[in-house]
Design a protein around this motif. Sequence first.
Motif, PDB file in Angstrom:
ATOM      1  N   ASP A 238      -3.597  -2.430  -7.055  1.00 33.20           N
ATOM      2  CA  ASP A 238      -2.928  -2.173  -8.321  1.00 33.20           C
ATOM      3  C   ASP A 238      -2.081  -3.380  -8.735  1.00 33.20           C
ATOM      4  OD1 ASP A 238      -1.684  -0.727 -10.401  1.00 33.20           O
ATOM      5  OD2 ASP A 238       0.054  -0.436  -9.100  1.00 33.20           O
ATOM      6  N   PRO A 239      -2.017  -3.713 -10.025  1.00 32.85           N
ATOM      7  CA  PRO A 239      -1.190  -4.859 -10.446  1.00 32.85           C
ATOM      8  C   PRO A 239       0.279  -4.714 -10.061  1.00 32.85           C
ATOM      9  CG  PRO A 239      -2.452  -3.987 -12.289  1.00 32.85           C
ATOM     10  CD  PRO A 239      -2.838  -3.192 -11.122  1.00 32.85           C
ATOM     11  N   THR A 240       0.780  -3.498  -9.979  1.00 33.19           N
ATOM     12  CA  THR A 240       2.186  -3.324  -9.584  1.00 33.19           C
ATOM     13  C   THR A 240       2.375  -3.377  -8.081  1.00 33.19           C
ATOM     14  OG1 THR A 240       1.916  -0.954  -9.517  1.00 33.19           O
ATOM     15  CG2 THR A 240       2.702  -1.893 -11.573  1.00 33.19           C
ATOM     16  N   ASN A 241       1.292  -3.491  -7.345  1.00 32.02           N
ATOM     17  CA  ASN A 241       1.330  -3.639  -5.890  1.00 32.02           C
ATOM     18  C   ASN A 241       1.865  -2.401  -5.178  1.00 32.02           C
ATOM     19  OD1 ASN A 241       0.518  -5.311  -3.864  1.00 32.02           O
ATOM     20  ND2 ASN A 241       2.553  -6.127  -3.487  1.00 32.02           N
ATOM     21  N   SER A 242       1.757  -1.236  -5.820  1.00 32.98           N
ATOM     22  CA  SER A 242       2.252  -0.037  -5.140  1.00 32.98           C
ATOM     23  C   SER A 242       1.124   0.718  -4.462  1.00 32.98           C
ATOM     24  CB  SER A 242       2.980   0.864  -6.125  1.00 32.98           C
ATOM     25  OG  SER A 242       2.116   1.233  -7.162  1.00 32.98           O
TER      26      SER A 242
ATOM     27  N   LEU B 128       0.333   1.523  -0.641  1.00 37.00           N
ATOM     28  CA  LEU B 128       0.202   0.242   0.064  1.00 37.00           C
ATOM     29  C   LEU B 128       1.221   0.109   1.201  1.00 37.00           C
ATOM     30  CD1 LEU B 128      -1.232  -2.530   0.053  1.00 37.00           C
ATOM     31  CD2 LEU B 128       0.660  -3.368  -1.290  1.00 37.00           C
TER      32      LEU B 128
ATOM     33  N   ASP C  30      -3.215  -8.245  -0.948  1.00 32.65           N
ATOM     34  CA  ASP C  30      -2.402  -7.546  -1.935  1.00 32.65           C
ATOM     35  C   ASP C  30      -1.756  -8.584  -2.844  1.00 32.65           C
ATOM     36  OD1 ASP C  30      -0.479  -8.522  -0.190  1.00 32.65           O
ATOM     37  OD2 ASP C  30       0.938  -6.993  -0.815  1.00 32.65           O
ATOM     38  N   ARG C  31      -1.014  -8.121  -3.856  1.00 30.44           N
ATOM     39  CA  ARG C  31      -0.514  -9.067  -4.868  1.00 30.44           C
ATOM     40  C   ARG C  31       0.463 -10.064  -4.271  1.00 30.44           C
ATOM     41  NH1 ARG C  31      -3.276  -8.304 -10.019  1.00 30.44           N
ATOM     42  NH2 ARG C  31      -4.541  -6.570  -9.359  1.00 30.44           N
ATOM     43  N   SER C  32       1.143  -9.699  -3.198  1.00 27.85           N
ATOM     44  CA  SER C  32       2.106 -10.626  -2.607  1.00 27.85           C
ATOM     45  C   SER C  32       1.435 -11.628  -1.671  1.00 27.85           C
ATOM     46  CB  SER C  32       3.166  -9.845  -1.845  1.00 27.85           C
ATOM     47  OG  SER C  32       2.570  -9.191  -0.756  1.00 27.85           O
TER      48      SER C  32
ATOM     49  N   LEU D  51       0.838 -11.078   1.420  1.00 28.93           N
ATOM     50  CA  LEU D  51       1.335 -10.881   2.782  1.00 28.93           C
ATOM     51  C   LEU D  51       0.428  -9.977   3.597  1.00 28.93           C
ATOM     52  CD1 LEU D  51       5.143 -10.337   2.286  1.00 28.93           C
ATOM     53  CD2 LEU D  51       4.012 -12.304   3.221  1.00 28.93           C
ATOM     54  N   ARG D  52      -0.292  -9.105   2.933  1.00 33.03           N
ATOM     55  CA  ARG D  52      -1.141  -8.155   3.635  1.00 33.03           C
ATOM     56  C   ARG D  52      -2.584  -8.383   3.243  1.00 33.03           C
ATOM     57  NH1 ARG D  52       2.686  -8.139   5.843  1.00 33.03           N
ATOM     58  NH2 ARG D  52       4.325  -6.602   6.118  1.00 33.03           N
TER      59      ARG D  52
END
Lengths: 206, 437
Positions: free
Chosen positions: B136-140, B156, B394-396, B398-399
């Motif tokens: 998801d773009p909001t990374n949730s 997530l 993921d968006r960050s 990190l994962r």
Amino acid sequence: MTTAHRPTWNAVQGGKDQGGNRILVPSRQYSSKDLPGHTILKERKKGQGNPEELKSVDFKAQLLQKEKEYFLEKSKFEENPQSEEESEGDIEQEESESYENQSEEESSEDEEALRAEIEKIKAERAEAERKRKEQEDIERQKARREEILNGNPLLDIAQGYQLKRKWTEETMFRNQARGEPKEKQRFINDTVRSDLHKKILKRYIY
Amino acid sequence: MEDLVTENLKRTYCLFAANQGARVKRPRDIDILVNDTKSRSFYKGIPDVVEEVIKKRKIEEKKLENPSYNPNTDIDSLKALLSRREEESKSSQLAIFQDKHLNLRLKTIEPVWHPQWKLMRVISGHQGWVRCITVDPTNSWFATGSNDRMIKIWDLASGQLKLSLVGHINAVRDLVASDRHSYLFSCSEDKTINCWDLEYNKIIRHYHGHLNGVYSLSIHPTLDLLFSTSRDCTCRVWDIRTKAQVMVLEGHTGTVWDVASQAPEPQIITGSADTFIKLWDLSTGRCMNTLTRHKKAIRAVKFHHEDYAFISAAADNLKLWKCPEGEFLRNFPGNGSIINDIAINEDNVLVTGGDDGVLSFWDYSSGYNFQNIQTQVQPGSLSCEAGIFATCFDRSGLRLITAECDKTIKIYKEDENSSISSHPIPPEAKVFIKPKY
């Protein structure tokens, strides 16, 4: 006969002229799914992950924070029952200790009276215990006598010389699975190879 | 001061006005010098060979005339031999010198150190192979599509199931969550492409037209266009709003495995099982270029987030191409396994998921493969069920989320304990790039 059983050596190839896309005569038939509907695109609004909004978000910090919270909650959930028990026990101990301390201090004044009281209570309790035991003895004797008199079904004429037990209660039919090794519960990551599936097949198909 | 400047400008104009537009002349000597060095380095060994052959012939001729002739006794030939040896030693020294000189001119790329990755979480819940992931773009949350016809949405941070979407009647092959719209697009082997409204979790649009299973989806970053590739050898371009098919891009002769779209150029890139990559011009609907360097089917094509370049993965190699014309830049030597998916994060860690369950981590800048992880199948599965179908950061960044053949989703994270001293970069990982003449 259909060709459904045959392997697909060459998959169907699409193109501009295939799949009914060549328009010789415009078709009058439309699928209901192709009818116009939802004619407006829903943009992500504010609070829904709008691209503008997400530009300033630090995803890394956000994710780490969320994970931290999750793990904290999880650890709480796992550790709580134990910690609560421990704490309760501690409190009880403390209470009893404090109570003892208090009693020692006060007992110096009316020690004699208390002692007499305690003796009295003890005697009363012993008496009650003795009585209860005697009563129980009498009752046990009675029950035994009753059993001896009526326990043998062969001597009980009222029951018509019949055994109450069913034939299935014979020892040879009982607990036959007791000695068998217990089948270990296992997980097989395949619905067709799983133990449950095999059991069902064995019971209803084979 | 101003006067001086204007005068200066005028002078320069007078001087160079005549030369404007003329080509810069190269001195002839330089050309000759370049050609000389080139030819010398190319044909260095050849004169010796020629001499030797001539000598051998002479000896043979002499032998024919006089059978008792011994070439070693021939003083002239001895002298010649000696002189030639001297020359050889000189030329070899020269060669070494030249090599050193060349080495200096080689461009070197030092690999960047990245921390090692380790398994963090295994999520099981799907009943079939997990084929695709989107975040998801909001990374949730992230969504996975599976062979059990379901799309599942997971949290997530906690990895818990939030929602199962049912609507396809065959394996879900790709998912895309739109950045701009509150939509999730899914495509499936049942030839359908669906658009899910994430406010109601319902299908609101169908894109009808593919003649065979749809394998990959992509959304244009700025235009409202949807690209889908399929087993029917085509890539189709859809208008998201009206469900109309805008174009059919035909030209591949095999299953089109993957499609990548980009904002800067009206161009999309498809990789196919016929081993070709095609660049399509969206303004005309024609193939701009066909890249034929791969030897095996291409299952993944991915744009880099910063460089204007893209990476394609096949069983033989990963290849880096320059956009927009598709000029070949570099190879990332593969390990021979079929690569199902690529992911790149913003730290330039490139991850490839192999069909044999090998997760390879590369340093994007140098192409150094710094880690390989063989995934462990979840207990109760066969060892042959180790396979990675999709990888996604993921968006960050990190994962790393992977979708696997043993019906699980695995999440990897960076290992905090790894350091450059515990996992050093070997000196041979340095990459040399030859200068181009």
